[in-house]
Scaffold this active site. Structure first.
Site, mmCIF file in Angstrom:
data_model
loop_
_atom_site.group_PDB
_atom_site.id
_atom_site.type_symbol
_atom_site.label_atom_id
_atom_site.label_comp_id
_atom_site.label_asym_id
_atom_site.label_seq_id
_atom_site.Cartn_x
_atom_site.Cartn_y
_atom_site.Cartn_z
ATOM 1 N N GLU A 173 -8.606 -10.081 3.782
ATOM 2 C CA GLU A 173 -8.991 -8.716 3.417
ATOM 3 C C GLU A 173 -10.350 -8.717 2.712
ATOM 4 O O GLU A 173 -10.562 -9.444 1.732
ATOM 5 C CB GLU A 173 -7.920 -8.087 2.498
ATOM 6 C CG GLU A 173 -8.276 -6.657 2.086
ATOM 7 C CD GLU A 173 -7.131 -5.858 1.505
ATOM 8 O OE1 GLU A 173 -5.983 -6.331 1.509
ATOM 9 O OE2 GLU A 173 -7.406 -4.730 1.043
ATOM 10 N N GLU A 198 0.701 -12.556 -1.265
ATOM 11 C CA GLU A 198 -0.725 -12.693 -1.609
ATOM 12 C C GLU A 198 -0.940 -14.036 -2.308
ATOM 13 O O GLU A 198 -0.218 -14.366 -3.271
ATOM 14 C CB GLU A 198 -1.146 -11.543 -2.535
ATOM 15 C CG GLU A 198 -1.098 -10.202 -1.836
ATOM 16 C CD GLU A 198 -1.668 -9.062 -2.679
ATOM 17 O OE1 GLU A 198 -2.207 -9.304 -3.780
ATOM 18 O OE2 GLU A 198 -1.575 -7.910 -2.217
ATOM 19 N N SER A 211 0.851 -1.194 0.000
ATOM 20 C CA SER A 211 0.000 0.000 0.000
ATOM 21 C C SER A 211 0.887 1.244 0.000
ATOM 22 O O SER A 211 0.426 2.353 -0.310
ATOM 23 C CB SER A 211 -0.917 0.010 1.229
ATOM 24 O OG SER A 211 -0.179 -0.252 2.401
ATOM 25 N N ASP A 226 5.977 -6.726 2.798
ATOM 26 C CA ASP A 226 5.188 -7.258 1.681
ATOM 27 C C ASP A 226 6.118 -7.561 0.515
ATOM 28 O O ASP A 226 7.051 -6.803 0.242
ATOM 29 C CB ASP A 226 4.217 -6.155 1.207
ATOM 30 C CG ASP A 226 2.788 -6.634 1.168
ATOM 31 O OD1 ASP A 226 2.559 -7.853 1.199
ATOM 32 O OD2 ASP A 226 1.898 -5.762 1.128
HETATM 33 O O1 KIV Z 1 -0.362 -3.453 1.541
HETATM 34 C C1 KIV Z 1 -0.999 -3.423 2.602
HETATM 35 O O2 KIV Z 1 -1.026 -2.430 3.335
HETATM 36 C C2 KIV Z 1 -1.706 -4.636 2.997
HETATM 37 C C3 KIV Z 1 -2.656 -4.535 4.151
HETATM 38 C C4 KIV Z 1 -3.894 -3.858 3.746
HETATM 39 C C5 KIV Z 1 -2.931 -5.864 4.751
HETATM 40 O O3 KIV Z 1 -1.550 -5.645 2.386
#
Ligand code: KIV
Length: 255
Positions: free
Chosen positions: A172, A112, A44, A82
């Site tokens: 999510e 993911e 994000s 991530d």
């Molecule tokens: O990228 C992100 O912030 C996320 C969260 C919403 C879990 O994957």
């Protein structure tokens, strides 16, 4: 004391897990000092920090820079980075990129979908947080699993992430009942965002909860404070004082 992935796993059924995203040194330091369990350097980042329309432009370089900044501000929370789109398409790519993130301070990575890749990473001693439901790298921004077929697919994927050895699983934007069913079915903690209160933990994008992002405001993103408004007031005040020659004063000057 430093939180480990094992500790997070053991919290299921005992204590709710609180997770926030973080992208920079100072915000993460405050989150950490506040007692957050997990700081996620989410992709994000692309939207709330870098100003893209989605998460797809985020690169490994971006993630490495922001993960190392968060690591410099964090003493206790588990740091999860991530893996951006395109960086875990094969076992080899996933391992290479996950190791690079661990080298700059991540304690675990989040991917993911793709339980088979998660299993390979776990077998190579890299703790993995899974992420299913609305997975922004591949799915539209809308609630997932509303009909029986897609709900069953999401439940199946949750079981596969559990079996693959993930230490926790982000759900999510799925209906509350489905999130509860998954939470009751799998052994690892579920961490919900737009998935209702029955998950083992919750995550919010920190810019959403601080009022520092205005392009999207999903109904699950509770705003705890409106820092955007406070910042604007401060900037306007500063500009006015400079224009009116009220800043700096003598006490801000060296003699
Ligand atoms: O990228 C992100 O912030 C996320 C969260 C919403 C879990 O994957």
């Amino acid at each position: 004391m430093k939180t480990t992935a094992e500790k997070i796993k053991s919290m299921k059924g005992k204590e709710k897990i609180a997770m926030l995203t973080g992208y920079d040194y100072f915000t993460s330091k405050i989150e950490d000092e506040s007692g957050i369990d997990i700081i996620l350097i989410g992709d994000s980042l692309g939207m709330v920090i870098l100003g893209y329309d989605n998460t797809l432009s985020v690169t490994m370089e971006d993630m490495l820079r922001h993960t190392s900044a968060v690591a410099r501000g964090t003493k206790n929370a588990l740091i999860v980075a991530d893996m951006p789109v395109g960086t875990f398409d094969s076992n080899e790519d996933a391992a290479l990129n996950a190791e690079a993130l661990m080298k700059v301070g991540a304690d675990a990575v989040k991917i993911e979908n793709r339980p088979e890749i998660a299993r390979f990473l776990v077998d190579n001693n890299i703790p993995v947080m899974g992420h299913i439901g609305l997975t922004p790298q591949t799915k539209e921004f809308k609630v997932q699993g509303k009909d029986e077929k897609t709900a069953n697919e999401i439940l199946e994927l949750a079981k596969q992430c559990d079996e693959a050895g993930c230490f926790s699983l982000v759900l999510e934007c799925v209906p509350r009942d489905l999130a509860k069913k998954i939470t009751d079915t799998i052994k690892i903690p579920t961490i919900g965002i737009g998935a209702g209160p029955d998950c083992d933990g919750q995550v919010l994008v920190c810019n959403d909860m601080l009022g520092l992002y205005d392009k999207l405001s999903p109904k699950f993103a509770k705003r705890y404070v409106d820092l955007g408004i406070e910042m604007k007031k401060a900037f306007e005040n500063y500009i006015k004082e400079v224009k009116e020659k009220n800043f700096p004063e003598d006490r801000h000057s060296f003699h």
